[in-house]
Scaffold this active site. Structure first.
Site: not given
Length: 216
Positions: A7, A32, A34, A36, A65, A67, A136, A174
Site C-alpha cells: 500500500s 495497492h 488507497d 479516500m 481501493h 474508500m 478489511m 488489508d
C-alpha cells in the site's frame, strides 16, 4: 501463489516514484492504491492525477481501493487513469451489483470491500461475479493500525463461499498485517496481502518484502 500488494499510503511521498520502482524491482505483485475522500473515511489521500502520473513508471497492476461515497460516479475516471482492479465498498454504494457490472464493462477486474463489522452474508449473491473480495482487518482510513482478530473468521467465511461459488476469486486482506500474522492470514484463506508499514518501514523495501514472503 500468494500475492503481495504494498500500500503506497505508507510510502515516502517525497520520493514516491523511486519507491514504486523499488516495488517493481523487489518483487511486489500489485500496487495497492488507497483513494479516500474525507467523507466515507476520515482522511483524504490520492486522487486521479497521482494515479495517472505513477502509471507511467511501472507495469505492475494497480489495485485501486475506493474508500469514497458513491464510487460509481468515478469508475470511468479511474479506469482511464490506469486501474487494473477497482474495489468499491459494500457500505458506500446503494446499487453495488450495478457498480460491479459497470466496472467489469471496461474489461478490468471488480472487487468489493467489507469493513470489519460488515457481515459476509451481505455479498453472498455477488460472489459468482466478483474477481476479488477485500476483507478489511482494520477500520479503514489510516495506516499503521492493529489487526482485528475476529477477521480470521471472516476470511474463512469468504474462502468457504469462494470454494462453493467462485474458485477463481481472489481473497485480499488489508490492515495490520506483518511478519507476526501473515502466515495465519494466509492459512485462513487469503491469497492477496496488502501491506503498508510492513513493506515501507525503515526504508528497506527489498528485505521487508522478502521477509514477508519468508513467513508464508
Amino acid at each position: 501463489m500468494v500475492k503481495i500488494a504494498p500500500s503506497i499510503l505508507s510510502a515516502d511521498f517525497s520520493k514516491l516514484g523511486e519507491d514504486i520502482k523499488s516495488l517493481d524491482k523487489y518483487g511486489a505483485d500489485l500496487i495497492h492504491i488507497d483513494v479516500m475522500d474525507g467523507m466515507f473515511v476520515p482522511n483524504i489521500s490520492f486522487g486521479i492525477p497521482i494515479i495517472k502520473s505513477i502509471r507511467k513508471i511501472t507495469k505492475l497492476p494497480f489495485d485501486v481501493h475506493l474508500m469514497i461515497e458513491d464510487p460509481s460516479r468515478y469508475i470511468r475516471d479511474f479506469v482511464e487513469a490506469g486501474a487494473d482492479i477497482i474495489t468499491v465498498h459494500f457500505e458506500a454504494d446503494r446499487h453495488i451489483d450495478r457498480t460491479i457490472n459497470y466496472i467489469k464493462s471496461f474489461g478490468i477486474k471488480a472487487a468489493v470491500a467489507l469493513n470489519p463489522a460488515t457481515q459476509i452474508e451481505n455479498i453472498k449473491y455477488l460472489i459468482p461475479n466478483l474477481d476479488m473480495v477485500l476483507v478489511m482487518s482494520v477500520n479503514p482510513g489510516f495506516g499503521g493500525q492493529k489487526y482485528i482478530d475476529y477477521c480470521y473468521d471472516k476470511i474463512k467465511e469468504v474462502k468457504k463461499l469462494a470454494d462453493e461459488y467462485n474458485r477463481d476469486m481472489m481473497i485480499e486482506v488489508d490492515g495490520g498485517i506483518g511478519k507476526n500474522n501473515i502466515k495465519k492470514v494466509v492459512e485462513s484463506g487469503a491469497n492477496v496481502i496488502v501491506a503498508g508499514s510492513a513493506v515501507f518501514k525503515d526504508k528497506d523495501i527489498k528485505n521487508n518484502i522478502s521477509s514477508l514472503r519468508g513467513e508464508i
